[in-house]
Write an enzyme that holds these catalytic residues in place. Structure first.
Site, PDB file in Angstrom:
ATOM      1  N   ILE A   1      44.927  39.975  35.244  1.00  0.00           N
ATOM      2  CA  ILE A   1      43.909  40.369  34.273  1.00  0.00           C
ATOM      3  C   ILE A   1      43.005  41.458  34.836  1.00  0.00           C
ATOM      4  CG2 ILE A   1      42.225  38.596  34.939  1.00  0.00           C
ATOM      5  CD1 ILE A   1      42.974  39.818  31.359  1.00  0.00           C
TER       6      ILE A   1
ATOM      7  N   ASP B   1      43.588  27.884  27.675  1.00  0.00           N
ATOM      8  CA  ASP B   1      43.328  29.183  28.296  1.00  0.00           C
ATOM      9  C   ASP B   1      43.448  30.293  27.253  1.00  0.00           C
ATOM     10  OD1 ASP B   1      43.199  30.871  31.003  1.00  0.00           O
ATOM     11  OD2 ASP B   1      44.775  31.732  29.746  1.00  0.00           O
TER      12      ASP B   1
ATOM     13  N   LYS C   1      36.345  34.893  31.148  1.00  0.00           N
ATOM     14  CA  LYS C   1      36.418  33.636  30.401  1.00  0.00           C
ATOM     15  C   LYS C   1      37.461  32.700  31.017  1.00  0.00           C
ATOM     16  CE  LYS C   1      40.566  34.087  28.391  1.00  0.00           C
ATOM     17  NZ  LYS C   1      41.647  33.084  28.339  1.00  0.00           N
TER      18      LYS C   1
ATOM     19  N   SER D   1      39.673  39.936  47.407  1.00  0.00           N
ATOM     20  CA  SER D   1      40.867  39.194  47.001  1.00  0.00           C
ATOM     21  C   SER D   1      41.653  38.811  48.243  1.00  0.00           C
ATOM     22  CB  SER D   1      41.739  40.059  46.076  1.00  0.00           C
ATOM     23  OG  SER D   1      42.906  39.363  45.693  1.00  0.00           O
ATOM     24  N   ARG D   2      42.358  37.698  48.174  1.00  0.00           N
ATOM     25  CA  ARG D   2      43.209  37.296  49.302  1.00  0.00           C
ATOM     26  C   ARG D   2      44.430  38.196  49.423  1.00  0.00           C
ATOM     27  NH1 ARG D   2      44.396  31.126  48.133  1.00  0.00           N
ATOM     28  NH2 ARG D   2      44.595  32.033  46.046  1.00  0.00           N
TER      29      ARG D   2
END
Length: 308
Positions: free
Chosen positions: A11, A165, A87, A33-34
């Site tokens: 996303i 979701d 969201k 971020s990993r």
């Protein structure tokens, strides 16, 4: 304004990064971020380190799954940063209320985004439904989880929401376009035997004027997705399709909206810029309340196991 994007997954890459790049309000100054990165943007794997090393970045946009989001948001707020939430804004309503209280205490902006509310024809649908009493409204939100969330097991774990979701996108539109508040009366949630969240759901709602309001969510629908809201009023029939992008009234398209900002995520980032400049908070939790009510009130049915 400089902004940090946290959680560089699908996303973020598909929607957030292009919206930030195209915006006159924002500069993507860091990512956290990993695994994921964005070309040309300083990348961190440790959120605390980013906050400490980059005090000039005053705004953080969180694209993490719901369960870990609270800790990141709370840390950012305590560090005096404004926070934008993908969201749903949290894993629970209590988390969201706590974040709002924390943001007010630290005098920073907080934005619970609902991207589907920014679809092209949602405002026109709202105007139509405000003009005449509602008789019936039906939501049909059907798509294939294997296409939209391939291999993402977290969505079937506690807090992942399952079919809600995508379903919460429909509920975000419904709560935006209906002039009267509704609340859940019955629901049936179907859980795969090997999963912790539902794969489909049917819901019915109380409407204060007696209209029939229902929603049907399915995450195993093959082929083209159906993201549709159909409404009958005393003034005519409305069909809102493609997740809010297409509207017809009695079979005809309404007049085109005046030129302006286009795209769901560009509109979200424009609103975030306005909130930061005004020192405002937008934490509308109406869509999430309906999901919470479904888990509380809904009848649970066990169905066949789900495998990718």
């Amino acid at each position: 304004m400089e902004i940090a994007l946290v959680g560089i997954g699908k996303i973020a890459v598909d929607q957030h990064v292009p919206a930030i790049d195209a915006s006159p309000d924002w500069k993507l100054a860091a990512t956290v971020s990993r695994h994921g990165t964005v070309d040309g943007v300083p990348a961190y794997t440790d959120f605390t380190a980013m906050l400490q090393e980059r005090p000039e970045i005053r705004v953080v946009s969180l694209c993490l799954p719901p369960v870990p989001r609270f800790a990141y948001a709370a840390e950012a707020i305590r560090a005096g940063r404004h926070v934008m939430l993908e969201k749903p804004p949290g894993a629970t309503l209590s988390e969201c209320h706590a974040l709002e209280a924390l943001a007010r205490a630290h005098r920073v902006s907080l934005y619970a985004t609902w991207h589907s509310r920014q679809a092209e024809q949602v405002a026109a649908a709202r105007a139509f439904l405000a003009a005449a009493p509602l008789k019936r409204l039906e939501v049909r939100w059907r798509e294939d989880v294997r296409h939209w969330h391939p291999g993402q097991d977290w969505i079937f774990e506690p807090g992942g929401m399952g079919v809600f979701d995508p379903g919460i996108n429909a509920l975000s539109i419904v709560t935006e376009i209906l002039p009267d508040p509704i609340h859940l009366t019955t629901a049936e949630l179907r859980f795969p035997e090997n999963r912790q969240t539902p794969i489909s759901a049917d819901m019915a709602f109380f409407h204060p004027q007696g209209a029939e309001v229902t929603a049907h969510f399915d995450w195993l629908a093959e082929g083209a997705p159906e993201w549709t809201i159909e409404a009958e009023t005393e003034a005519g029939y409305m069909l809102l399709e493609d997740g809010g992008a297409k509207l017809t009234i009695d079979g005809a398209a309404p007049e085109a909206a005046p030129p302006g900002l286009t795209g769901e995520y560009p509109r979200l980032y424009a609103q975030m810029a306005a909130l930061v400049q005004a020192g405002g908070i937008d934490m509308d939790l109406a869509p999430m309340r309906h999901v919470a009510d479904a888990f509380t009130l809904g009848r649970r049915v066990s169905v066949a196991p789900f495998h990718w």
